[in-house]
Design an enzyme around this catalytic site. Structure first.
Site, mmCIF file in Angstrom:
data_model
loop_
_atom_site.group_PDB
_atom_site.id
_atom_site.type_symbol
_atom_site.label_atom_id
_atom_site.label_comp_id
_atom_site.label_asym_id
_atom_site.label_seq_id
_atom_site.Cartn_x
_atom_site.Cartn_y
_atom_site.Cartn_z
ATOM 1 N N HIS A 391 0.827 -1.211 0.000
ATOM 2 C CA HIS A 391 0.000 0.000 0.000
ATOM 3 C C HIS A 391 0.861 1.262 0.000
ATOM 4 C CE1 HIS A 391 -3.695 2.309 1.222
ATOM 5 N NE2 HIS A 391 -2.764 3.110 1.710
ATOM 6 N N GLU A 392 1.765 1.354 0.962
ATOM 7 C CA GLU A 392 2.563 2.579 1.099
ATOM 8 C C GLU A 392 3.534 2.764 -0.065
ATOM 9 O OE1 GLU A 392 1.590 4.725 3.079
ATOM 10 O OE2 GLU A 392 0.358 3.502 4.406
ATOM 11 N N HIS A 395 1.711 4.418 -2.854
ATOM 12 C CA HIS A 395 1.768 5.870 -2.715
ATOM 13 C C HIS A 395 3.096 6.409 -3.244
ATOM 14 C CE1 HIS A 395 -1.852 6.692 -0.441
ATOM 15 N NE2 HIS A 395 -1.521 5.895 0.555
ATOM 16 N N HIS A 398 3.539 6.295 -6.991
ATOM 17 C CA HIS A 398 2.680 7.339 -7.557
ATOM 18 C C HIS A 398 3.403 8.685 -7.470
ATOM 19 C CE1 HIS A 398 -1.678 9.173 -7.694
ATOM 20 N NE2 HIS A 398 -0.951 9.520 -8.731
#
Length: 600
Positions: A391-392, A395, A398
């Site tokens: 998940h992190e 980020h 991105h």
């Protein structure tokens, strides 16, 4: 008596598991040198006040402002990340406070820009932009600014608001200090009678224990502490909401919700329709709770039973290095370029891996245009921690792509898009794990994990969103809310969302105090919309391969070069319709069918 398991000191953790903040500043002294340089030179920005009447001067201001803003952000990143390593460290508490105070002053230097630009006639401004080649890359910046013309205040008021910004952060800072530094949790009993010092991080393991007494004990101990301090938390939250409403009213928005969404050209209906859509599908969550109660063999299911896996499969102890390899296998559909950047990030020290005494809780990815995208974890060797890593890093990649492909003014993607890439990674990972499950128990466990992901990311976050909406609307009407009021609103929402099969324990009433995102007004609904967009991206990537990957990478590279709704639309996802959330509900229903079929 068995020794109590204590948190490690930061000095006891191997440096290879710590982020490399020396790539921002090699020493505190270097930080101080840049801070002095900024303080000396940044006031020159005020010299542009009253002179923004031609393209050359406007461009000179934008470039000079960018130079000093980027330096200020770099200074902020170092101060904050050093503070988060150990929030009890007085040296970095002081450094963080120092930059916070200065940033309020710095913002006052540039507060004149928007009102002065908007004092120009619209046609005059557009002609200046078109006639000045250097300003062409700022076309969308000026279009966005013009769309907010009625909400930008005279420069004198903007300056006052900028100077007050640090003080208006007080409620969030107080809440953070209370939760991260001052709150003390008791020792609780773990499995086999082990004595464990309860923390926010190990609570996530204890609440999944197969021993209901362990779950209940940890649940009551954790929320008991929030209950003890709920009046302080409530005062901080009311003050934070009032600050947000104050800004909304001063800027002449119809509501605080509109003030949160309109700057990104997102209709408020996107928010309210998301809440409505989830309310229309609560029967699916009720069905899941009833199924979970049956699978766990419970006469009564309590709030502290929601996180326990429904199978006897025990997630193995997963070392961090193994977690990295698992995530890379799950993200293989994204292609070799994406995986190479991911691997380089791990090797170059993006990630701060393990919990230590005083470290900020939870997990996040954060950085600036001139730093790496840093990741804070509190890794606890579980499958959930593997998912958090995916998940992190979603980020972070991105951010990596958007900073690489966009100029400074468009590098920072909007909050509405912030959870899409991270959740796409999570969905690809869980699909990979389910597809490669080597036995029935593991598959059941993983299907339940995906159900839990949707429960916590879509149902739960939209319950949070509904709480925020109720609270803001009541305070906007002038109602005085107390901890008791928050408790009732929260209790009633839990009853509605989880249905008749569950016992809504009184301890859960104080859970609102545990949610730091409530100090970032109207943020949490974006986890649900983000999950729904991510679900659409992941399904497309798995079905269409490289063609879908290129579209997805186009989304990652877009930053804020267009309005967020349009960025998604260009990549094939339309959030103006309820279809993405409805499709996620269909996924949830399908997973329920799989779970029921598997246990027959």
């Amino acid at each position: 008596m068995e020794a109590i398991k204590k948190q490690r000191l930061r000095s006891e953790i191997d440096d290879k598991y710590k982020w490399h903040l020396d790539k921002i500043y090699t020493s505190d002294e270097k930080w101080d040198e840049d801070f002095k340089t900024l303080k000396l030179n940044a006031p020159s920005l005020k010299e542009f006040q009253g002179r923004l009447k031609d393209g050359k001067t406007i461009y000179e201001f934008l470039k000079k402002s960018e130079k000093y803003t980027r330096l200020a952000e770099k200074l902020m990143m170092y101060a904050y990340l050093k503070y988060y390593e150990d929030t009890s460290n007085a040296k970095y508490q002081a450094l963080k406070t120092k930059i916070d105070i200065y940033l309020a002053e710095f913002n006052s230097y540039v507060a004149f820009f928007e009102p002065e630009i908007l004092s120009l006639d619209k046609d005059v401004l557009l002609k200046i932009v078109e006639d000045t080649e250097e300003l062409h890359e700022y076309r969308f910046t000026f279009a966005t600014l013009l769309s907010q013309k009625e909400h930008v205040l005279p420069k004198e008021i903007e300056e006052v608001l900028a100077l007050a910004s640090d003080s208006m952060q007080a409620p969030e800072n107080i809440r953070g200090m209370l939760a991260d530094a001052d709150m003390k949790f008791p020792v609780v009993e773990g499995e086999n009678g082990a004595k464990i010092q309860l923390t926010e991080e190990n609570y996530s393991s204890l609440i999944k224990s197969k021993d209901q007494k362990v779950r209940e004990g940890a649940f009551k101990a954790l929320f008991g502490q929030y209950k003890n301090l709920e009046n302080t938390f409530a005062t901080a939250l009311v003050s934070s909401v009032k600050n947000f409403i104050f800004n909304s009213k001063v800027r002449q928005y119809k509501s605080s919700l509109e003030s949160s969404m309109q700057p990104n050209n997102i209709p408020t209906e996107v928010y309210t329709n998301a809440v409505k859509t989830i309310n229309d599908n609560l029967y699916l969550l009720h069905r899941y709770v009833a199924l979970k109660k049956k699978m766990l063999g419970l006469n009564e299911i309590h709030m502290y039973d929601l996180y326990v896996p429904v199978t006897n499969f025990k997630s193995e102890h997963i070392e961090f290095e193994e977690a990295v390899e698992i995530v890379k296998k799950g993200l293989k559909p994204l292609g070799s370029e994406y995986l190479d950047i991911f691997s380089d990030g791990i090797d170059q020290g993006w990630v701060d891996v393990f919990e230590n005494k005083g470290k900020r809780g939870g997990a996040f990815s954060w950085g600036s245009y001139d730093t790496m995208p840093y990741v804070l974890l509190n890794y606890n060797y579980e499958l959930n921690d593997v998912s958090t890593l995916a998940h992190e890093m979603g980020h972070s990649l991105h951010s990596y792509y958007s900073r690489k492909e966009q100029p400074y003014q468009y590098h920072d993607y909007s909050l509405f898009l912030a959870e899409v890439a991270s959740t796409t990674n999570e969905i690809l990972l869980i699909n990979y794990l389910i597809d490669n499950a080597d036995d029935k128990a593991r598959k059941l466990f993983l299907v339940n994990q995906q159900l839990e992901q949707i429960r916590t990311t879509v149902f739960r976050q939209l319950m949070f969103a509904e709480f925020e909406l109720v609270v803001h609307e009541q305070i906007e009407k002038g109602e005085a809310l107390t901890a008791e009021d928050f408790n009732k609103i929260w209790h009633d929402l839990n009853v509605k969302y989880f249905g008749d099969d569950i016992v809504v324990d009184k301890e859960i009433d104080s859970e609102w105090a545990r949610i730091p995102h409530f100090f970032s007004d109207f943020y949490v609904y974006q986890y649900a919309t983000g999950y729904s967009a991510a679900n659409a991206f992941a399904n497309s990537i798995l079905e269409k391969g490289s063609e879908a990957v290129e579209k997805y990478k186009g989304f990652l590279k877009a930053g804020s070069s267009d309005y967020p709704i349009k960025v998604l639309q260009k990549a094939g996802v339309d959030m103006l319709t309820p279809k993405p959330i409805e499709a996620t509900m269909h996924t949830f229903e399908h997973l329920l069918d799989v779970l029921e079929e598997t246990i027959k």
